[in-house]
Design an enzyme around this catalytic site. Structure first.
Site, PDB file in Angstrom:
ATOM      1  N   ASP A  79       0.814  -1.216   0.000  1.00 16.06           N
ATOM      2  CA  ASP A  79       0.000   0.000   0.000  1.00 16.06           C
ATOM      3  C   ASP A  79       0.848   1.266   0.000  1.00 16.06           C
ATOM      4  O   ASP A  79       0.336   2.369  -0.232  1.00 16.06           O
ATOM      5  CB  ASP A  79      -0.967   0.008   1.184  1.00 16.06           C
ATOM      6  CG  ASP A  79      -0.281   0.008   2.544  1.00 16.06           C
ATOM      7  OD1 ASP A  79       0.958  -0.139   2.599  1.00 16.06           O
ATOM      8  OD2 ASP A  79      -0.992   0.143   3.561  1.00 16.06           O
ATOM      9  N   GLU A  80       2.150   1.136   0.237  1.00 21.27           N
ATOM     10  CA  GLU A  80       3.012   2.317   0.287  1.00 21.27           C
ATOM     11  C   GLU A  80       3.130   3.016  -1.064  1.00 21.27           C
ATOM     12  O   GLU A  80       3.551   4.175  -1.131  1.00 21.27           O
ATOM     13  CB  GLU A  80       4.387   1.944   0.830  1.00 21.27           C
ATOM     14  CG  GLU A  80       4.342   1.466   2.272  1.00 21.27           C
ATOM     15  CD  GLU A  80       5.715   1.337   2.902  1.00 21.27           C
ATOM     16  OE1 GLU A  80       6.583   2.180   2.599  1.00 21.27           O
ATOM     17  OE2 GLU A  80       5.913   0.398   3.683  1.00 21.27           O
TER      18      GLU A  80
ATOM     19  N   TYR B 162      11.963   2.852  -1.629  1.00 17.45           N
ATOM     20  CA  TYR B 162      11.332   1.531  -1.640  1.00 17.45           C
ATOM     21  C   TYR B 162       9.982   1.575  -2.339  1.00 17.45           C
ATOM     22  O   TYR B 162       9.718   0.801  -3.272  1.00 17.45           O
ATOM     23  CB  TYR B 162      11.158   1.005  -0.220  1.00 17.45           C
ATOM     24  CG  TYR B 162      10.112  -0.079  -0.120  1.00 17.45           C
ATOM     25  CD1 TYR B 162      10.272  -1.285  -0.796  1.00 17.45           C
ATOM     26  CD2 TYR B 162       8.940   0.105   0.623  1.00 17.45           C
ATOM     27  CE1 TYR B 162       9.302  -2.280  -0.733  1.00 17.45           C
ATOM     28  CE2 TYR B 162       7.974  -0.883   0.690  1.00 17.45           C
ATOM     29  CZ  TYR B 162       8.155  -2.070   0.017  1.00 17.45           C
ATOM     30  OH  TYR B 162       7.197  -3.052   0.070  1.00 17.45           O
TER      31      TYR B 162
ATOM     32  N   HIS C 163       8.946  10.281   6.528  1.00 12.89           N
ATOM     33  CA  HIS C 163       8.087   9.245   7.105  1.00 12.89           C
ATOM     34  C   HIS C 163       6.618   9.524   6.788  1.00 12.89           C
ATOM     35  O   HIS C 163       6.074  10.563   7.169  1.00 12.89           O
ATOM     36  CB  HIS C 163       8.291   9.211   8.621  1.00 12.89           C
ATOM     37  CG  HIS C 163       7.915   7.917   9.254  1.00 12.89           C
ATOM     38  ND1 HIS C 163       8.101   7.654  10.591  1.00 12.89           N
ATOM     39  CD2 HIS C 163       7.368   6.787   8.743  1.00 12.89           C
ATOM     40  CE1 HIS C 163       7.687   6.444  10.870  1.00 12.89           C
ATOM     41  NE2 HIS C 163       7.226   5.901   9.761  1.00 12.89           N
TER      42      HIS C 163
END
Length: 351
Positions: free
Chosen positions: A134-135, A158, A293
């Site tokens: 889901d990132e 990533y 983040h």
């Protein structure tokens, strides 16, 4: 008997998936490069099992993949292979591009050529399932959830590499007709998780009497998915999913990171109390936040439920209790990981 080629099986999700698949009568051919997070001990129980074939190698090795496809004639290919730790991608993004993008492309090319040469009936039934995250959708505010139509907005090296791999999978379907399926999952947890990720890291550090690092204010929110539920979702999508579609997989368990750490501390206080009687929460240490983040992830998995009938079986409370118990009773596995190059140190804290 069905045969599946599974990449990345010595990792966390892939390892759990293979254990369950073989137990259900599937013949599994495994391809894994055995990078730092791969652990053959995860599948030690399958040693000598004729339905489990392990091959050490890279998904980017097209000749090797082609040989395995021709030799074993799989009915499906499931791609779990990935570099997956955000902190490591901050420190060294190149490996993530090489495996997650270049490697996925090489795998797709080999699978496409294999699929095109299959007899009609086998070609129609063949599937390529790509496991993603889901990132790729970026970050959310205090409300809302990611759906399958949420625009991609990756914020880390990533997630950018996984977004690229997702786009390649989609392109191979729309351009070449390859029968693909993609799953995008929320944060997984459970047995055999490499202890650089939050939950196994906190368990390991708590038992070692070390500070428990919590990034920033600890109020980042993640949806937590027990790995066994994720494996069941993947099997469901493989069996019943519509070709070319994406399915979000979530655990319906949003928690702040600090809440997760506190839950682990409470379970350890109950099952493995400190000798000095102090609560494990006294070990919590707030540290500098991760660069870039993401604040909140939340998954809307209603498509998977409505179309295919899947929903998570585990609540977070059930899953985290089972996870802590597994780590307490499998310290030999944990120590085997820590005897390698990883020592629970923080990575990617600065840019």
């Amino acid at each position: 008997m069905a045969t599946w080629l599974v990449t990345g099986r010595a990792g966390f999700i892939g390892g759990n998936f293979v254990l369950e698949a073989v137990s259900r009568g599937i013949r599994v051919v495994n391809l894994d490069a055995l990078t730092y997070a791969g652990n053959l001990n995860t599948l030690a129980s399958l040693e000598g099992n004729a339905d489990h074939i392990f091959v050490k190698g890279d998904i980017g090795d097209g000749a090797l993949v082609t040989r395995l496809l021709q030799e074993h004639q799989p009915d499906a290919v499931l791609n779990f292979a990935a570099e997956s730790h955000v902190d490591r991608s901050i420190e060294g993004p190149g490996a993530f591009i090489q495996t997650n993008v270049v490697g996925t492309l090489a795998l797709l090319e080999a699978v496409r050529d294999y699929w095109k040469a299959l007899p009609d009936t086998r070609r129609d039934a063949f599937r390529f399932l790509h496991v993603s995250t889901d990132e790729v959708y970026g970050t959310l505010g205090e409300t809302g959830k990611f759906t399958e139509t949420t625009p991609y907005a990756p914020n880390s090296p990533y997630s950018a590499s996984k977004a690229a791999s997702d786009h390649l999978v989609r392109a191979f379907h729309h351009t070449y007709g390859l029968p693909v399926l993609t799953t995008n999952c929320s944060n997984n947890y459970g047995p055999y998780h490499f202890p650089e990720k939050l939950i196994p890291l906190v368990i390991a550090k708590a038992l070692a009497g070390e500070p428990l690092p919590v990034y920033g204010d600890g109020k980042q929110v993640r949806d937590w998915l027990f790995v066994s539920d994720h494996c069941e979702a993947i099997r469901t999508v493989l069996a019943k999913g519509r070709v070319g579609e994406t399915y979000n997989v979530g655990g319906n368990s949003e928690r702040q990171n600090i809440e997760v750490v506190q839950a682990i501390c409470a379970l350890l206080d109950q099952h493995r109390p400190r000798e000095d009687g102090k609560p494990r929460e006294s070990q919590i240490a707030y540290v500098t936040d991760r660069p870039g983040h993401d604040r909140r992830y939340a998954i809307d998995a209603s498509k998977l439920k409505d179309e295919l009938g899947w929903e998570p079986a585990y609540t977070f409370e059930q899953g985290i209790a089972q996870t802590v118990d597994w780590y307490l009773t499998n310290q030999t596995w944990v120590q085997g990981v820590l005897d390698g190059s990883y020592r629970l140190e923080r990575i990617g804290a600065t840019v």
